[in-house]
Every structure is written in C-alpha cells, then in structure tokens.
Scaffold this motif. Structure first.
Motif, PDB file in Angstrom:
ATOM      1  N   ARG A 159       0.696  -0.895   0.006  1.00  0.00           N
ATOM      2  CA  ARG A 159      -0.309  -0.040   0.148  1.00  0.00           C
ATOM      3  C   ARG A 159       0.240   1.363  -0.134  1.00  0.00           C
ATOM      4  O   ARG A 159       2.453   1.101   0.464  1.00  0.00           O
ATOM      5  CB  ARG A 159      -1.114  -0.213   1.295  1.00  0.00           C
ATOM      6  CG  ARG A 159      -2.115  -1.200   0.856  1.00  0.00           C
ATOM      7  CD  ARG A 159      -3.129  -0.670   2.169  1.00  0.00           C
ATOM      8  NE  ARG A 159      -3.658  -2.458   2.104  1.00  0.00           N
ATOM      9  CZ  ARG A 159      -5.379  -2.149   2.533  1.00  0.00           C
ATOM     10  NH1 ARG A 159      -5.333  -1.335   1.153  1.00  0.00           N
ATOM     11  NH2 ARG A 159      -5.936  -2.935   2.203  1.00  0.00           N
ATOM     12  N   GLU A 160       0.109   2.557  -0.231  1.00  0.00           N
ATOM     13  CA  GLU A 160       0.621   3.761  -0.695  1.00  0.00           C
ATOM     14  C   GLU A 160       1.296   3.970   1.154  1.00  0.00           C
ATOM     15  O   GLU A 160      -0.231   3.915   2.165  1.00  0.00           O
ATOM     16  CB  GLU A 160       0.402   4.742  -1.007  1.00  0.00           C
ATOM     17  CG  GLU A 160       0.441   4.686  -2.352  1.00  0.00           C
ATOM     18  CD  GLU A 160      -0.699   5.320  -3.333  1.00  0.00           C
ATOM     19  OE1 GLU A 160      -1.862   6.060  -3.085  1.00  0.00           O
ATOM     20  OE2 GLU A 160      -0.608   5.725  -4.841  1.00  0.00           O
ATOM     21  N   GLY A 170      -0.668   2.409   7.228  1.00  0.00           N
ATOM     22  CA  GLY A 170      -0.412   1.672   6.041  1.00  0.00           C
ATOM     23  C   GLY A 170      -1.827   1.103   5.229  1.00  0.00           C
ATOM     24  O   GLY A 170      -2.535   0.897   4.278  1.00  0.00           O
ATOM     25  N   THR A 171      -2.669   0.874   6.742  1.00  0.00           N
ATOM     26  CA  THR A 171      -3.702   0.593   6.375  1.00  0.00           C
ATOM     27  C   THR A 171      -4.788   1.173   5.714  1.00  0.00           C
ATOM     28  O   THR A 171      -5.529   0.961   4.181  1.00  0.00           O
ATOM     29  CB  THR A 171      -4.478  -0.205   7.827  1.00  0.00           C
ATOM     30  OG1 THR A 171      -3.189  -0.777   8.937  1.00  0.00           O
ATOM     31  CG2 THR A 171      -6.091  -0.565   7.819  1.00  0.00           C
ATOM     32  N   GLY A 173      -4.199   3.668   3.222  1.00  0.00           N
ATOM     33  CA  GLY A 173      -3.239   3.764   1.997  1.00  0.00           C
ATOM     34  C   GLY A 173      -4.064   2.566   0.852  1.00  0.00           C
ATOM     35  O   GLY A 173      -4.546   1.516   0.978  1.00  0.00           O
ATOM     36  N   GLU A 174      -3.759   3.520   0.033  1.00  0.00           N
ATOM     37  CA  GLU A 174      -4.170   2.318  -1.260  1.00  0.00           C
ATOM     38  C   GLU A 174      -3.110   1.424  -1.831  1.00  0.00           C
ATOM     39  O   GLU A 174      -2.316   1.434  -1.732  1.00  0.00           O
ATOM     40  CB  GLU A 174      -4.642   3.633  -2.749  1.00  0.00           C
ATOM     41  CG  GLU A 174      -5.552   5.043  -2.335  1.00  0.00           C
ATOM     42  CD  GLU A 174      -6.683   4.409  -1.853  1.00  0.00           C
ATOM     43  OE1 GLU A 174      -7.019   3.165  -2.772  1.00  0.00           O
ATOM     44  OE2 GLU A 174      -7.863   4.448  -1.581  1.00  0.00           O
ATOM     45  N   PRO A 175      -3.343   0.520  -2.720  1.00  0.00           N
ATOM     46  CA  PRO A 175      -3.048  -0.557  -3.059  1.00  0.00           C
ATOM     47  C   PRO A 175      -1.632   0.065  -4.422  1.00  0.00           C
ATOM     48  O   PRO A 175      -2.855   1.103  -4.702  1.00  0.00           O
ATOM     49  CB  PRO A 175      -3.718  -1.104  -3.923  1.00  0.00           C
ATOM     50  CG  PRO A 175      -5.205  -1.183  -3.019  1.00  0.00           C
ATOM     51  CD  PRO A 175      -5.899   0.097  -2.728  1.00  0.00           C
ATOM     52  N   TYR A 176      -0.573  -0.008  -3.727  1.00  0.00           N
ATOM     53  CA  TYR A 176      -0.031   0.858  -4.343  1.00  0.00           C
ATOM     54  C   TYR A 176       0.109   0.554  -6.384  1.00  0.00           C
ATOM     55  O   TYR A 176       0.341   1.273  -6.967  1.00  0.00           O
ATOM     56  CB  TYR A 176       1.409   0.002  -3.993  1.00  0.00           C
ATOM     57  CG  TYR A 176       2.840   1.218  -4.193  1.00  0.00           C
ATOM     58  CD1 TYR A 176       3.075   1.559  -4.062  1.00  0.00           C
ATOM     59  CD2 TYR A 176       3.593   0.237  -5.617  1.00  0.00           C
ATOM     60  CE1 TYR A 176       4.337   2.879  -4.541  1.00  0.00           C
ATOM     61  CE2 TYR A 176       4.518   1.111  -6.369  1.00  0.00           C
ATOM     62  CZ  TYR A 176       4.992   2.085  -5.431  1.00  0.00           C
ATOM     63  OH  TYR A 176       6.390   3.166  -5.981  1.00  0.00           O
TER      64      TYR A 176
END
Length: 272
Positions: A159-160, A170-171, A173-176
């Motif tokens: 994740r971003e 990081g929970t 964050g959007e999928p990198y």
C-alpha cells in the motif's frame, strides 16, 4: 532460371518480413538466458532503520548477555548503535513491530521489465516472541518508506504510505500497484524502500515480486541472505495494556539498556 527467380523473390519476401516476425530484443534476451544464464533482474536487499522507528528486538528464549554485550548496552548511545543491533541479529533477535527494507533492483534484459506486484509469502505465523525483549522504542521522526505492507491484514498487500500521516501503519493507503508499476531497463537500477508492520504474530516470510517481460508473467522471491525474513509483533499479557516477557532490557538515560525488574508488567497501549 525460373527456380532462381522464385527463390530470389522468396528470400526477398522473408527479408521484408524479418523485422515483423522477430523481436530483436527478445532474441538477445533468449541468448543471454541460454548462454550466460542471466536472471531477468537482480536485487540487493538490506535492513535499514528510519528515524521514525525504534530498534526493539525480541527473542524466543531467555538471553543472558555476556560481558562484551553488556559493555555495549551500558555505553552512551549503545542502545541505538549498529554494533548492538548487529550482535542481537546474529544471536537470533527479530525486529519488533517494524521491518524496513531497502531493495535495489537492476534490469538484466533488453526488453522493459515491469514490476506489477510485491507481496509477502508467509511460511509460518505464530504468537509473538515472548522470551527476551530489548526495548528501544521510536523517538519519532520523518518516515522514509513510500510502500508499506501490513502482515496483520487478512490478505497483506503493498500500500501507499498516507501523505501527511507519518504514523500511519499503511492500512488507510491505497493499493500501490493499482495505479503504478516499477519499470526497469537493461543495466538500470531503481531503489525501493518497503516498510513491513506486524502487530501480534511472529511471521516468517519471503517477498514475492511479480513482473512482466512483454506480456509474459514471471516472478522471483526476495530472501534475507538466502533465508526467510522474520518480524514479530508484541507479546501481550492477559490484562489490557500490559506486555509479558520472561526477560526484558529497557531504555534508560543516555540511550543505554538496563534490566527490567518486572518484564511481565511492562505497559504498552497497543496491547488492547
């Protein structure tokens, strides 16, 4: 005479078709694979420590430091020294809570390599290590990772890091790799800093890197000097907010480490 003309026409035709039928870069890549045995991409990985993370480590068993280790622990700034950290890792210590990896990738193909996913392959997961704790908590600071993987998620993915939230795990964050790929060209390098988080479990894992050469999907496993990576979460007691270890060394003035009298009563709000 006719045969000669026909042959000439046929060869001329093949000459026109050659650039369309043969991918020159793919042909060169195939030669490199067959003759030299080159991998598609090379990597070098090392554990680093950002300013925003501590250097706590835990062991499965009781650790009794020898005289040389005690000397380092009692030295000014000894608790945050690379010397202590190296010794503890060599003794089997496992990072507590966070593991930051710097991975240097190098392309080894004429064709572009596109990394499209990085995720853990968890080999074993058990309760957080509860033998000996060397507690060197975070003193805050600026995060350096741009990619984070939470091993405590049901399906851990890259994740971003949330911008403006240095303490994000990081929970949120959007999928990198939903909107980005990592592109590598022949002989060119790119460096990626990945933060891995773990809350409660002791996880043993590899990192799987999925990539494409053209439309061909391939993958490699990133290892820690040919061994799996390890990361442990907290070992919590039966009461909320209380840790439980068989032995512990805690931070004191001058960034030194001293033995904790009650290692089974240490406080930590993450044990909820």
């Amino acid at each position: 005479m006719v045969a000669t003309v026909v042959g000439g026409v046929a060869l001329a035709g093949l000459g026109w078709l050659w650039p369309e039928l043969v991918d020159d870069a793919a042909l060169k890549d195939g030669v490199r694979t067959e003759i030299r045995g080159d991998d598609d991409l090379d990597y070098h990985v090392e554990t680093i420590y950002g300013d925003d993370e501590g250097r706590s480590m835990a062991f499965a068993d009781i650790v009794r430091p020898d005289a040389s280790l005690l000397k380092i622990m009692n030295r000014q700034n000894g608790a945050v020294s690379s010397e202590l950290n190296g010794r503890l890792r060599a003794m089997g210590g496992v990072n507590l809570g966070k593991l930051t990896l710097r991975i240097n990738f190098e392309g080894r193909r004429k064709r572009e390599i596109r990394i499209v996913d990085i995720r853990p392959v968890i080999l074993k997961r058990s309760a957080g290590l509860g033998g000996t704790l060397f507690s060197v908590p975070s003193q805050a600071g600026t995060p350096i990772a741009r990619m984070v993987i939470n091993l405590h998620e049901p399906i851990p993915i890259a994740r971003e890091v949330v911008a403006g939230n240095p303490f994000s795990d990081g929970t949120e964050g959007e999928p990198y790799f939903e909107k980005d790929v990592i592109s590598l060209h022949d002989g060119k390098q790119k460096t990626l800093i990945v933060r891995l988080n773990e809350k409660r479990h002791h996880s043993i894992f590899y990192l799987r890197v999925d990539y494409l050469i053209g439309n061909e999907p391939k993958h490699i496993l990133i290892k820690d000097q040919e061994k799996p990576f390890q990361l442990t979460g907290l070992h919590c007691g039966t009461k909320p907010g209380v840790l439980s270890y068989r032995r512990a060394f805690v931070l004191t003035n001058g960034y030194k480490l001293r033995p904790e009298t009650h290692p089974d009563r240490l406080q930590d709000s993450d044990c909820s």
